[in-house]
Structure formats: C-alpha cells, structure tokens
Design an enzyme around this catalytic site. Structure first.
Site, PDB file in Angstrom:
ATOM      1  N   ALA A  80       6.363  -5.624   9.731  1.00  0.00           N
ATOM      2  CA  ALA A  80       6.268  -5.888   8.298  1.00  0.00           C
ATOM      3  C   ALA A  80       7.654  -5.761   7.691  1.00  0.00           C
ATOM      4  O   ALA A  80       8.500  -5.015   8.189  1.00  0.00           O
ATOM      5  CB  ALA A  80       5.305  -4.925   7.613  1.00  0.00           C
TER       6      ALA A  80
ATOM      7  N   GLY B  80       9.781  -5.774   3.736  1.00  0.00           N
ATOM      8  CA  GLY B  80       9.703  -5.762   2.283  1.00  0.00           C
ATOM      9  C   GLY B  80      11.083  -5.739   1.674  1.00  0.00           C
ATOM     10  O   GLY B  80      12.101  -5.888   2.367  1.00  0.00           O
ATOM     11  N   GLY B  81      11.125  -5.518   0.357  1.00  0.00           N
ATOM     12  CA  GLY B  81      12.391  -5.544  -0.331  1.00  0.00           C
ATOM     13  C   GLY B  81      13.328  -4.423   0.061  1.00  0.00           C
ATOM     14  O   GLY B  81      14.552  -4.562  -0.019  1.00  0.00           O
TER      15      GLY B  81
ATOM     16  N   VAL C 244       9.298  -2.364   8.636  1.00  0.00           N
ATOM     17  CA  VAL C 244       8.477  -1.452   9.429  1.00  0.00           C
ATOM     18  C   VAL C 244       8.425  -1.970  10.861  1.00  0.00           C
ATOM     19  O   VAL C 244       8.151  -3.150  11.092  1.00  0.00           O
ATOM     20  CB  VAL C 244       7.055  -1.320   8.854  1.00  0.00           C
ATOM     21  CG1 VAL C 244       6.230  -0.369   9.712  1.00  0.00           C
ATOM     22  CG2 VAL C 244       7.105  -0.824   7.416  1.00  0.00           C
TER      23      VAL C 244
ATOM     24  N   LYS D 134       9.558   3.179   9.484  1.00  0.00           N
ATOM     25  CA  LYS D 134      10.002   2.440   8.304  1.00  0.00           C
ATOM     26  C   LYS D 134      11.509   2.635   8.166  1.00  0.00           C
ATOM     27  O   LYS D 134      11.980   3.755   7.947  1.00  0.00           O
ATOM     28  CB  LYS D 134       9.282   2.933   7.061  1.00  0.00           C
ATOM     29  CG  LYS D 134       9.633   2.169   5.788  1.00  0.00           C
ATOM     30  CD  LYS D 134       8.921   2.732   4.578  1.00  0.00           C
ATOM     31  CE  LYS D 134       7.430   2.525   4.660  1.00  0.00           C
ATOM     32  NZ  LYS D 134       6.759   2.947   3.395  1.00  0.00           N
TER      33      LYS D 134
ATOM     34  N   ASP E 171      -0.800   5.030  -6.791  1.00  0.00           N
ATOM     35  CA  ASP E 171      -0.848   3.620  -6.378  1.00  0.00           C
ATOM     36  C   ASP E 171      -1.979   3.390  -5.380  1.00  0.00           C
ATOM     37  O   ASP E 171      -1.803   2.715  -4.366  1.00  0.00           O
ATOM     38  CB  ASP E 171       0.494   3.193  -5.789  1.00  0.00           C
ATOM     39  CG  ASP E 171       0.685   1.672  -5.816  1.00  0.00           C
ATOM     40  OD1 ASP E 171      -0.041   0.995  -6.574  1.00  0.00           O
ATOM     41  OD2 ASP E 171       1.549   1.168  -5.082  1.00  0.00           O
TER      42      ASP E 171
END
Length: 368
Positions: free
Chosen positions: A16, A18-19, A23, A38, A127
């Site tokens: 994975a 992201g910004g 991961v 991560k 969240d």
C-alpha cells in the site's frame, strides 16, 4: 533505500502507498516473523507527528491493530505492526456487499470490544471508519481489528492547544464534533454505529425499510442498538463496553453470511510470494494475558530467528516485547547488549520531541 532498515526490518513487498509513505510486507529479523512495516517517505513535521501518535499507542488486544516496534535509520522511519491480509470493511462495502444481522452484530461486538480497550487506555481514536477496520484472513472465522491511530488523542496527556479544526472522515464525524464541541470517547461510539448501519444497509433507503420492518428479533434489536450508538445527544449513547457486553450475551457463532445468504469467509486480498501458502494466525496474546484488559505487551507471531541479534537494530528498534514469544524474561546479558540500540533510540526520540515543540509553536492547530 536499503532492503533492511536499521538491521532489523527487511522489506519484501510493497502492499500500500499513501501521501506520507509506503506499507511493506517485511520480515522482522529479531523475531523471524512477517509484519507490516510502514515506512515514512519524508521527514516533515505533519508526517512525524502522525508517526509519534501512532507509535505511542501500545495495546495488546485481539481486536486492536497497534504498532509493536519502531526503528529509524538515516532518512527513514518505520513502525511495525502485525500483518493483516484480509483488507478492510471499506473494500467490501464499496463492492456493494451488505451483511446479515448476525454478521453485523458480531462485527460490531468486535469493534466495540476493541474500542473499549482503546478508551480504557485513555485514547480517543477519532477516525473510526470502515477503512480503518481491518479483516484478518488468517483466522478461521470473521476477525476484525481497529487500526490507524494517526490522529488519536491521549486523554491523559496535556493538550497543547484547542483548535476549531475538525479531524476525521466525513460521514463518520459525530455531530457534536461538527459543531465545534469537545472531543470525547462518545465520538468513537457514534462512528462505530455508523459502520454498523452501513453493514446492515441502513444507509440505503430501500434496504433500510426492509431491515427496520423485519420480523427477525435479532435484526430489530440490532437496529435499536445502532440507533442508540448514533444518538444525536452524546450523553445518550451507551459506552462501547456496555454495547459490546449486550452483543456478547447474544452468543453469536459463525459461520456468518452476507445479506444475500452467501457465506462471509474472509479471504486474502494481498498477493505476494512472501506470504506462506497455509494461513496462520497473525496475532498472539502474551500467554496467560487477559484479553479483556489493556496490556502493553504483544507476543511475536513466531519464534526468534536463529542467530538474530538479541539487542535489536543498531539505529533504533524500540519495541513492546519485554518477553520472548514463550513468555520468559530475557537474560540480563541480552539486556546489556541492547544498550547501544536504546541509546540510538533515545537520540531519535529526542529529535522527534524537539520537532513536536516546533510544531506546537508554528502549527498549533494541527495538534488539536
């Protein structure tokens, strides 16, 4: 970057991105087990703040996915957590899947059980949503975990500032937070109730009508509970412990099904040669630990790797393992050999602490 971070985490396959980073499936060379690593892509203040928050959460509970170790080397910072291979609830909901009342009730029991541990430890997640509800495909039946503590707040720590910024994901932010109210554990309860409503189909007008008029007593009782969890007045919501206990008394047992009657058998959504062919549990409590209470220890998923260095990574590598996988204290010689790693860890945390002070001065709203 190096294939191995800080001499401990060998990166095998990215799963994975992201910004703020990527991961990876990684091998923890200290314990010889696979984990999810991560890796931060850059060291800016916002990313490091999320990293510090997430790494601070150390909970040992079967329905909480929290970091168990961290390491830093040169420009790279990594946190490690147990590897979960079944994706998240968001993927199933995006695919249009709805769940039976029994499956939804069991999922809610597990989520609320995890939230109970989070709140007892003094944390507010902030969240809770389907994308942060992970599915462990290595377990024989449905097994969910609350994940991603990047914007969690420690209620036992002093707040540096109070801001009017709303943190969370649209659709899962409690109404009192949207109106600028103070954060509280009740906002996590509201978000959990929203997950249950989506699983049951109450977010769809046609499906909601069928569920709310169902003669099934389980469906009827579950609808009432979800309405209580999402009450507009935060004071009227039950605690996650109370709601989880009510669901536990139902004595639900699998196999569980989707609303259309097909079985819900969690499956791996990660394809990697690094994964073993035969599923194996990815979580293990410390022997004799009480799964209903918070514990700052997490057992490794496997035995220590033969010949692995007892002192850990040369550049960081602090973790939540005061015991080995079999639960015996480490020898004093091993503790002495870890001194160099602890010294390096202290230096990294000193840097992060200084950065947090600067963030508090120049970006005070982010800390809200």
């Amino acid at each position: 970057m190096s294939d191995t971070i800080a001499g401990r985490f060998t990166l095998l396959d990215p799963i994975a991105s992201g910004g703020s980073g990527t991961v990876w499936i990684a091998r923890d060379e200290r314990f010889g087990n696979l984990c999810a690593a991560k890796v931060l892509r850059q060291r800016d203040s916002a990313d490091l703040l999320r990293f510090v928050r997430e790494n601070t959460v150390r909970l040992n509970h079967p329905h909480v996915l929290a970091p168990y170790a961290w390491a830093a080397e040169d420009a790279h910072v990594v946190i490690a957590m147990p590897l979960v291979t079944g994706g998240d609830l968001a993927g199933l909901l995006r695919a249009g899947r709805r769940f039976s009342a029994a499956a939804t009730a069991e999922a809610m029991r597990q989520i609320l059980s995890g939230l109970t541990a989070v709140h007892v430890a003094g944390w507010i997640h902030r969240d809770i949503k389907p994308a942060n509800t992970m599915i462990d495909a290595e377990q024989p039946d449905v097994h969910l975990l609350v994940a991603d503590f990047g914007i969690a707040v420690d209620t036992n720590a002093p707040r540096l500032t109070h801001s009017g910024i709303v943190h969370g994901t649209p659709g899962f932010v409690a109404p009192e937070i949207m109106m600028g109210g103070d954060i509280s554990p009740a906002q996590d309860v509201w978000a959990a109730g929203q997950i249950g409503k989506r699983m049951l189909g109450l977010d769809d007008e046609a499906a909601a009508e069928a569920v709310r008029t169902s003669a099934d007593p389980l469906a009827s009782g579950l609808v009432h509970l979800l309405d209580d969890l999402t009450a507009a007045d935060a004071r009227q919501r039950p605690t996650p412990e109370t709601a989880a206990a009510a669901l536990s008394r139902l004595g639900l047992r699998g196999p569980f099904h989707f609303a259309d009657g097909t079985p819900w058998h969690p499956q791996r959504v990660i394809s990697s040669k690094a994964l073993p062919q035969d599923p194996a549990p990815t979580l293990a409590l410390v022997p004799q630990a009480d799964p209903t209470r918070v514990d700052d220890r997490r057992a490794a998923s496997g035995p220590p790797a033969p010949g692995s260095p007892p002192g850990g990574a040369a550049h960081g590598g602090a973790d939540a393992h005061p015991h080995t996988a079999i639960g015996h204290p480490r020898a004093s010689t091993q503790q002495r050999s870890s001194g160099r790693g602890l010294a390096a860890s202290a230096a990294v945390f000193a840097f992060i602490g200084a950065l947090l002070i600067l963030v508090g001065i120049f970006l005070p709203d982010y800390l809200g």
